[in-house]
Scaffold this motif. Structure first.
Motif, PDB file in Angstrom:
ATOM      1  N   TYR A 106       9.850   6.575   7.020  1.00  0.00           N
ATOM      2  CA  TYR A 106       9.193   7.633   6.250  1.00  0.00           C
ATOM      3  C   TYR A 106      10.281   8.493   5.610  1.00  0.00           C
ATOM      4  O   TYR A 106      11.084   9.111   6.326  1.00  0.00           O
ATOM      5  CB  TYR A 106       8.308   8.502   7.141  1.00  0.00           C
ATOM      6  CG  TYR A 106       7.042   7.823   7.585  1.00  0.00           C
ATOM      7  CD1 TYR A 106       5.921   7.792   6.757  1.00  0.00           C
ATOM      8  CD2 TYR A 106       6.960   7.192   8.819  1.00  0.00           C
ATOM      9  CE1 TYR A 106       4.757   7.153   7.153  1.00  0.00           C
ATOM     10  CE2 TYR A 106       5.800   6.551   9.218  1.00  0.00           C
ATOM     11  CZ  TYR A 106       4.704   6.538   8.386  1.00  0.00           C
ATOM     12  OH  TYR A 106       3.547   5.894   8.772  1.00  0.00           O
ATOM     13  N   PRO A 107      10.359   8.553   4.291  1.00  0.00           N
ATOM     14  CA  PRO A 107      11.398   9.360   3.642  1.00  0.00           C
ATOM     15  C   PRO A 107      11.124  10.852   3.824  1.00  0.00           C
ATOM     16  O   PRO A 107       9.976  11.267   4.035  1.00  0.00           O
ATOM     17  CB  PRO A 107      11.287   8.941   2.173  1.00  0.00           C
ATOM     18  CG  PRO A 107       9.860   8.513   2.010  1.00  0.00           C
ATOM     19  CD  PRO A 107       9.468   7.883   3.332  1.00  0.00           C
ATOM     20  N   GLN A 108      12.159  11.653   3.735  1.00  0.00           N
ATOM     21  CA  GLN A 108      11.986  13.102   3.860  1.00  0.00           C
ATOM     22  C   GLN A 108      11.196  13.629   2.667  1.00  0.00           C
ATOM     23  O   GLN A 108      11.496  13.312   1.517  1.00  0.00           O
ATOM     24  CB  GLN A 108      13.351  13.793   3.932  1.00  0.00           C
ATOM     25  CG  GLN A 108      13.255  15.304   4.079  1.00  0.00           C
ATOM     26  CD  GLN A 108      14.616  15.943   4.313  1.00  0.00           C
ATOM     27  OE1 GLN A 108      15.580  15.253   4.626  1.00  0.00           O
ATOM     28  NE2 GLN A 108      14.697  17.244   4.159  1.00  0.00           N
ATOM     29  N   PRO A 109      10.162  14.437   2.909  1.00  0.00           N
ATOM     30  CA  PRO A 109       9.367  14.983   1.804  1.00  0.00           C
ATOM     31  C   PRO A 109      10.216  15.868   0.893  1.00  0.00           C
ATOM     32  O   PRO A 109      11.254  16.400   1.289  1.00  0.00           O
ATOM     33  CB  PRO A 109       8.275  15.788   2.523  1.00  0.00           C
ATOM     34  CG  PRO A 109       8.215  15.222   3.906  1.00  0.00           C
ATOM     35  CD  PRO A 109       9.617  14.809   4.227  1.00  0.00           C
ATOM     36  N   THR A 110       9.729  16.057  -0.306  1.00  0.00           N
ATOM     37  CA  THR A 110      10.416  16.898  -1.290  1.00  0.00           C
ATOM     38  C   THR A 110      10.186  18.368  -0.972  1.00  0.00           C
ATOM     39  O   THR A 110       9.251  18.732  -0.242  1.00  0.00           O
ATOM     40  CB  THR A 110       9.890  16.588  -2.694  1.00  0.00           C
ATOM     41  OG1 THR A 110       8.496  16.932  -2.751  1.00  0.00           O
ATOM     42  CG2 THR A 110      10.063  15.106  -3.024  1.00  0.00           C
ATOM     43  N   PRO A 111      11.016  19.252  -1.516  1.00  0.00           N
ATOM     44  CA  PRO A 111      10.788  20.701  -1.310  1.00  0.00           C
ATOM     45  C   PRO A 111       9.405  21.141  -1.770  1.00  0.00           C
ATOM     46  O   PRO A 111       8.798  22.031  -1.154  1.00  0.00           O
ATOM     47  CB  PRO A 111      11.902  21.340  -2.143  1.00  0.00           C
ATOM     48  CG  PRO A 111      12.988  20.303  -2.177  1.00  0.00           C
ATOM     49  CD  PRO A 111      12.278  18.989  -2.215  1.00  0.00           C
ATOM     50  N   LEU A 130       0.818  -1.209   0.000  1.00  0.00           N
ATOM     51  CA  LEU A 130       0.000   0.000   0.000  1.00  0.00           C
ATOM     52  C   LEU A 130       0.847   1.250   0.000  1.00  0.00           C
ATOM     53  O   LEU A 130       0.611   2.181  -0.750  1.00  0.00           O
ATOM     54  CB  LEU A 130      -0.914   0.000   1.233  1.00  0.00           C
ATOM     55  CG  LEU A 130      -1.866   1.194   1.378  1.00  0.00           C
ATOM     56  CD1 LEU A 130      -2.813   1.258   0.195  1.00  0.00           C
ATOM     57  CD2 LEU A 130      -2.652   1.099   2.674  1.00  0.00           C
ATOM     58  N   LEU A 131       1.870   1.284   0.864  1.00  0.00           N
ATOM     59  CA  LEU A 131       2.754   2.441   0.942  1.00  0.00           C
ATOM     60  C   LEU A 131       4.177   1.968   0.688  1.00  0.00           C
ATOM     61  O   LEU A 131       4.708   1.159   1.435  1.00  0.00           O
ATOM     62  CB  LEU A 131       2.672   3.108   2.318  1.00  0.00           C
ATOM     63  CG  LEU A 131       1.323   3.734   2.674  1.00  0.00           C
ATOM     64  CD1 LEU A 131       1.372   4.275   4.096  1.00  0.00           C
ATOM     65  CD2 LEU A 131       0.983   4.862   1.710  1.00  0.00           C
ATOM     66  N   ASN A 132       4.789   2.491  -0.392  1.00  0.00           N
ATOM     67  CA  ASN A 132       6.154   2.104  -0.724  1.00  0.00           C
ATOM     68  C   ASN A 132       7.091   3.281  -0.537  1.00  0.00           C
ATOM     69  O   ASN A 132       6.710   4.435  -0.727  1.00  0.00           O
ATOM     70  CB  ASN A 132       6.263   1.645  -2.192  1.00  0.00           C
ATOM     71  CG  ASN A 132       5.731   0.241  -2.363  1.00  0.00           C
ATOM     72  OD1 ASN A 132       5.857  -0.577  -1.474  1.00  0.00           O
ATOM     73  ND2 ASN A 132       5.149  -0.027  -3.509  1.00  0.00           N
ATOM     74  N   SER A 133       8.321   2.995  -0.168  1.00  0.00           N
ATOM     75  CA  SER A 133       9.331   4.038  -0.160  1.00  0.00           C
ATOM     76  C   SER A 133       9.650   4.401  -1.599  1.00  0.00           C
ATOM     77  O   SER A 133       9.483   3.612  -2.523  1.00  0.00           O
ATOM     78  CB  SER A 133      10.592   3.555   0.552  1.00  0.00           C
ATOM     79  OG  SER A 133      11.065   2.381  -0.050  1.00  0.00           O
TER      80      SER A 133
END
Length: 517
Positions: free
Chosen positions: A382-387, A252-255
């Motif tokens: 949880y990866p860091q969100p994009t700018p 469901l949620l992938n890196s």
């Protein structure tokens, strides 16, 4: 006058006649007794015959009855087998479309596994899931709304669309779906009217003991493959089929996948068809001969995805890279064997390492707490969100600060909450969740609240925590053992909201709705 001799003769004759009459009478009584015994035996045998005949006729009627209304059973563990995104997003209409697509796909399978017999069988579908927990997970993935049971329109329409289709809420109890599926399987596995069972629960190895007695019974059982399929089920010698147009083939949620030159070597995302990593090959079709980055194996490669060397773990075979982990799986053997490389705070853990070791967000992480061998809580990755994501979040926060509690847990206990409860984009929720993880939970590794979204370990790539002002987390949060030893049931900790509020980048003691600025 008779002489004495005549009288004696007559007396003797009379006695002889009387004796003969007695013998005849005795013979007649014996004959009548035997005849009566024969009649009794006959009656008994006749009664037994009638009972046997009645039983035989009843069996014939039952056999004829079992020949009528044959069907196949599709058993689905909805907590692990997700319907395709476009079905879930369309709510009621999506439920109808999903049922129709499932019916059509199963009919195709029936013709390939059952031949002409498939034309006589109806399709019975039983989907069991924790609807409340699944709704929360899908809401966070942006596939449904944020109502408590946002999946209900989909499930209701799915059930109504076909006579023998049921999407059943197995409630919030632990292993609720498992219990229902096991009992349904046992009920129908040996029933003659049930001609075949299509089993969609191969994400959970706990079903192995249920299926083991039917090893090799390809005439009765077919396994359905989807996201999270465990290779252990291949040992059952049962046919394995996919329904790619019905169920998701990835978690469901992938890196996010690697970008840059490293993406050409190892693709971190699971392949929907075979669940293996992609490894680049040279022009001759062999494995790439580029050198292995030793700095990556020590956790100190400063080039990250831009590195022109291969990022693989020590002792990892290049021609058979391990499958990407889903939540709850044991880490790859290579990762286990090199955990000592990451125990030193001076090296810092890379993003690749954190992504490979931490559990990915899933329904299981929404319901249970992953814990290491020391009893410390482990956060999902949880990866860091994009700018761009940060920009969208800050623009939304300037309009009206959103409520942390409502948008992350789906509820807010403050009746006078001053923060926004209206819908926000999935991007805003992802940024909010990531920002909360950057602030340590006051309970640290002992926290067992499922509604705590603060951090219990540092996920900042390369963080060395040399100075206290460099990172909010203590040194233990940087050297925490990341291998999952067990999954704990959450405990209620009502005061967890007191540490939620974050304003101007610091922890406060105000409302749990307080937002980052």
């Amino acid at each position: 006058m008779l002489r004495d001799s005549d009288i004696d003769s007559l007396n003797g004759h009379l006695a002889s006649l009387s004796l003969e009459q007695q013998k005849q009478h005795d013979n007649l009584q014996d004959l009548l007794g035997r005849f009566k015994s024969l009649l009794d035996d006959y009656s008994s045998l006749k009664s037994d015959y009638e009972e046997v005949k009645e039983g035989r006729e009843k069996y014939k009627r039952q056999a004829r009855g079992q020949d009528r209304n044959p069907f196949v059973l599709v058993l689905v563990d909805g907590d692990g087998y997700m319907f395709k995104e476009h079905f879930l997003k369309n709510g009621s209409e999506g439920g109808i479309a999903a049922a129709r697509e499932l019916s059509d796909s199963v009919k195709e399978l029936m013709h390939s596994t059952m031949g002409m017999q498939a034309e006589q069988c109806r399709i019975m579908v039983r989907v069991y899931a924790n609807v409340l927990g699944l709704s929360k997970a899908l809401a966070r993935a942006g596939l449904t709304g944020h109502e408590a049971r946002s999946l209900s329109p989909f499930t209701s329409s799915f059930t109504r669309s076909q006579e023998l289709f049921d999407y059943v809420d197995a409630a919030e109890k632990k292993e609720g779906s498992d219990f229902k599926i096991r009992e349904m399987f046992r009920l129908f596995a040996d029933l003659n009217q049930c001609r075949h069972i299509y089993f969609a629960g191969c994400h959970d190895t706990g079903y192995g003991s249920l299926l083991t007695p039917y090893r090799g019974r390809s005439d009765r059982i077919t396994l359905i493959k989807a996201a999270g399929f465990h290779r252990e089920f291949e040992a059952l010698d049962l046919p394995i089929r996919e329904l790619p147009s019905v169920f998701m083939s990835t978690p469901l949620l992938n890196s996010k996948p690697p970008t840059g030159p490293a993406a050409a070597k190892v693709n971190g995302n699971a392949n929907g068809a075979n669940g293996m990593h992609h490894v680049s090959t040279g022009s001759t079709g062999g494995i790439s001969t580029k050198p292995i980055c030793k700095h990556f194996q020590k956790g100190i490669c400063k080039f990250g995805h831009g590195c022109n060397k291969q990022h693989v773990m020590p002792n990892q075979s290049l021609n058979h890279l391990p499958s990407p982990r889903s939540s709850g799986d044991s880490p790859p053997q290579s990762a286990k064997s090199t955990s000592s490389f990451w125990s030193s705070p001076t090296a810092g853990r890379t993003d690749d390492f954190l992504r490979s070791m931490l559990p990915l967000p899933s329904i299981k992480t929404e319901e249970f707490i992953p814990v290491n061998k020391d009893g410390d809580r482990i956060d999902p990755y949880y990866p860091q969100p994009t700018p761009e994501s940060f920009s969208e979040y800050h623009a939304r926060a300037k309009q009206h600060k959103v409520c942390n509690s409502y948008h992350l847990s789906g509820e807010c206990g403050d009746m006078s909450c001053p923060y926004d409860h209206t819908d926000v984009s999935n991007t805003v929720i992802e940024v909010l969740r990531w920002m909360l993880l950057q602030h340590p939970c006051t309970r640290a590794g002992s926290c067992r609240s499922i509604k705590c979204y603060m951090g219990h370990l540092c996920q900042k790539p390369g963080c060395k925590a040399v100075k206290s002002w460099q990172c909010r987390f203590n040194q233990n949060a940087h050297t925490l053992e990341l291998q999952i030893a067990r999954w704990d049931i959450p405990t209620d900790q009502d005061d967890i909201g007191d540490q939620w509020s974050v304003s101007d980048g610091s922890i406060g003691e105000t409302s749990p709705g307080t937002m980052f600025d």
